[in-house]
Design an enzyme around this catalytic site. Sequence first.
Site, PDB file in Angstrom:
ATOM      1  N   TYR A 128       0.696  -1.112  -0.122  1.00 59.54           N
ATOM      2  CA  TYR A 128       0.051  -0.077  -0.124  1.00 59.54           C
ATOM      3  C   TYR A 128       0.656   1.406  -0.151  1.00 59.54           C
ATOM      4  CZ  TYR A 128      -3.296   3.476   1.654  1.00 59.54           C
ATOM      5  OH  TYR A 128      -4.154   4.662   1.884  1.00 59.54           O
ATOM      6  N   GLN A 129       1.843   1.326   0.824  1.00 58.10           N
ATOM      7  CA  GLN A 129       2.717   2.494   0.943  1.00 58.10           C
ATOM      8  C   GLN A 129       3.540   2.928   0.065  1.00 58.10           C
ATOM      9  OE1 GLN A 129       1.880   3.687   3.926  1.00 58.10           O
ATOM     10  NE2 GLN A 129       1.079   1.945   4.775  1.00 58.10           N
ATOM     11  N   ASP A 177       0.753   6.798  10.305  1.00 60.74           N
ATOM     12  CA  ASP A 177       1.687   5.792  10.948  1.00 60.74           C
ATOM     13  C   ASP A 177       2.966   6.105  10.190  1.00 60.74           C
ATOM     14  OD1 ASP A 177       1.408   5.283   8.172  1.00 60.74           O
ATOM     15  OD2 ASP A 177      -0.447   4.143   8.570  1.00 60.74           O
ATOM     16  N   ASP A 209      -6.014  19.477  11.052  1.00 64.92           N
ATOM     17  CA  ASP A 209      -7.204  19.297   9.727  1.00 64.92           C
ATOM     18  C   ASP A 209      -6.749  19.365   8.470  1.00 64.92           C
ATOM     19  OD1 ASP A 209     -10.042  18.234   9.296  1.00 64.92           O
ATOM     20  OD2 ASP A 209      -9.876  20.138   8.270  1.00 64.92           O
ATOM     21  N   ASP A 264      -3.687   9.844   2.283  1.00 63.87           N
ATOM     22  CA  ASP A 264      -3.539   8.229   2.808  1.00 63.87           C
ATOM     23  C   ASP A 264      -4.587   8.310   4.023  1.00 63.87           C
ATOM     24  OD1 ASP A 264      -3.055   5.908   3.867  1.00 63.87           O
ATOM     25  OD2 ASP A 264      -1.516   6.692   4.839  1.00 63.87           O
ATOM     26  N   SER A 265      -5.850   8.278   3.669  1.00 65.96           N
ATOM     27  CA  SER A 265      -6.991   8.455   4.699  1.00 65.96           C
ATOM     28  C   SER A 265      -7.557   6.933   5.172  1.00 65.96           C
ATOM     29  CB  SER A 265      -7.970   9.006   4.174  1.00 65.96           C
ATOM     30  OG  SER A 265      -8.736   8.396   3.250  1.00 65.96           O
ATOM     31  N   SER A 266      -8.176   6.914   5.995  1.00 66.97           N
ATOM     32  CA  SER A 266      -9.062   5.785   6.506  1.00 66.97           C
ATOM     33  C   SER A 266     -10.356   5.982   5.799  1.00 66.97           C
ATOM     34  CB  SER A 266      -9.376   5.733   8.139  1.00 66.97           C
ATOM     35  OG  SER A 266      -9.748   6.920   8.560  1.00 66.97           O
ATOM     36  N   ASP A 267     -11.179   4.969   5.957  1.00 67.27           N
ATOM     37  CA  ASP A 267     -12.419   4.869   5.041  1.00 67.27           C
ATOM     38  C   ASP A 267     -13.319   6.061   5.237  1.00 67.27           C
ATOM     39  OD1 ASP A 267     -11.864   2.332   3.690  1.00 67.27           O
ATOM     40  OD2 ASP A 267     -12.116   1.561   5.710  1.00 67.27           O
TER      41      ASP A 267
END
Lengths: 303, 303
Positions: free
Chosen positions: A67-68, A92, A143, A161-164
């Site tokens: 992914y990264q 992360d 933010d 690179d976000s979460s859902d």
Amino acid sequence: MDSIKSGWFSEFSPLWPGICLSLEVEDVLHKEKSDFQDVMILKTKSNGTALILDGVIQCTESDEFSYQEMISFLPLCSHPCPRNVLIVGGGDGGVAREVSKHPDVQLIDQVEIDRSVIEVSKKYLPFMSQGFQSPKLNLHVADGFAFMEKCDQKYDVIITDSSDPVGPAESLFQHNYFKLMRKALKPGGIVCSQAGAVWIDKHTVVSTFSHCLKEFKSVAYGIVSVPTYPTGQIGFVLGSLNPDTNFKVPLRKFSDEELDKMNCRYYSSDIHASAFVLPRFAVKLLEDAKRGDISQQNGKTVK
Amino acid sequence: MDSIKSGWFSEFSPLWPGICLSLEVEDVLHKEKSDFQDVMILKTKSNGTALILDGVIQCTESDEFSYQEMISFLPLCSHPCPRNVLIVGGGDGGVAREVSKHPDVQLIDQVEIDRSVIEVSKKYLPFMSQGFQSPKLNLHVADGFAFMEKCDQKYDVIITDSSDPVGPAESLFQHNYFKLMRKALKPGGIVCSQAGAVWIDKHTVVSTFSHCLKEFKSVAYGIVSVPTYPTGQIGFVLGSLNPDTNFKVPLRKFSDEELDKMNCRYYSSDIHASAFVLPRFAVKLLEDAKRGDISQQNGKTVK
């Protein structure tokens, strides 16, 4: 946080009802409720250390590299000279780790909303948070949306690179966000955003792709294999302000020796090109989106 | 058969310890202990009807098409004229369904060891077992290994659609099986075998690939995305008796219209080519296998 039972963590989510991946837990290294979300670090038996946010696996030591590498090198290698890069999210440190490897990159701004994610990653995910040590990096806890409103033609590449799209990352999947990114880019700039999995979340794929189409001149959707994500893969939407950008043909082609030196275990120029080769059902989905055949009704994709 | 708890089926296996995919069950349509294995048909909430053998998901209505199309069209489209085809396994009928679509194919022999799988598929998986209705097909209920011992230069293509290398399918992953297939092929013949997933089962990938290398003149490993398989993908080993076979370039290129007519939802010539583009860690694994750097010791892959 009652997602651990009988020694197994189970990833239930309304985003993928009726399907659940479970990982056997050796140890719960950390858990807290941050200002934004539930943060948990697990030592798993099969996949090394894992970061879980709001009950959803963000990365595991065993497969995070795919992914990264892909969310970073797909846009970077599609740009003729990516000097200034903005990372939104990525608390992360994994994307910072990859972006800082690119020899053209001189300055990286990163804006992560949740300080807790950064702190636990520094403590428990050193293989990712090493990215924070790059002298190229300026890390901002803020933010992403608000941060970018102050930016004007500043970046060559913006990586989200976000979460859902539930919880703190929701705004990063909206049309306004793509407008903001366009404004924050230099001429010819490129964006790359996490954009959902085509097998399971057609709505996110189509809506993100459509937002990008409205603001960018060249747009593509690419796929990477990530075994611990639902359906074993996830997609990215890429957009360029340069109409001549052909995402399938990387402008920067690293040699095998260079990729070895950068410790790339997934990315290569061939993999770059093949990421944009989609199964027929996905091709048709995006062709429909391009033709505007798909209208949005009550948040659901209908044809 | 105690794999269903609180309305969820969970796929535990010694082949992937510490990881488990679960599907919510609407109904258990069938379960029996056949002469060879536990056979179960589930109606799931998310993925339609599913066939489970010895506790392992073989196919679900939602995503079986990607596997069936790829294990069939990768070898068929790599052959200049695949007239006679042997399918080993594939008792659900999905591979027969795909192979019978190919206009060059005139005769299909299929040999499946477990009559029960055929029967339950006919009853509960009509979307797959429709393959058994092809006038091109001769279906034999027998042991694939024994069946093939009697064959000599008979087939253009042999497709091995087996379950995993424990239980009834174990012999189909051995070196002797690749020898048998070579003997059963006409000159220039091609084989395609299920060969394990590169993220999770490097041993099966490397050993199957190595067996194939010993018996065939041109060999490749390709990947298909199947969300309900462990790691969300599985691989095939392909071997050709023709040293000039380049699996990455299909000899038969179907047009979009032809693919629509054949109801191909995953396969295209582009997807064919991209299936053989592997992430760097997999490229290195197979390069090591090619160089013979990897020796087999006590059934484990050691370098």
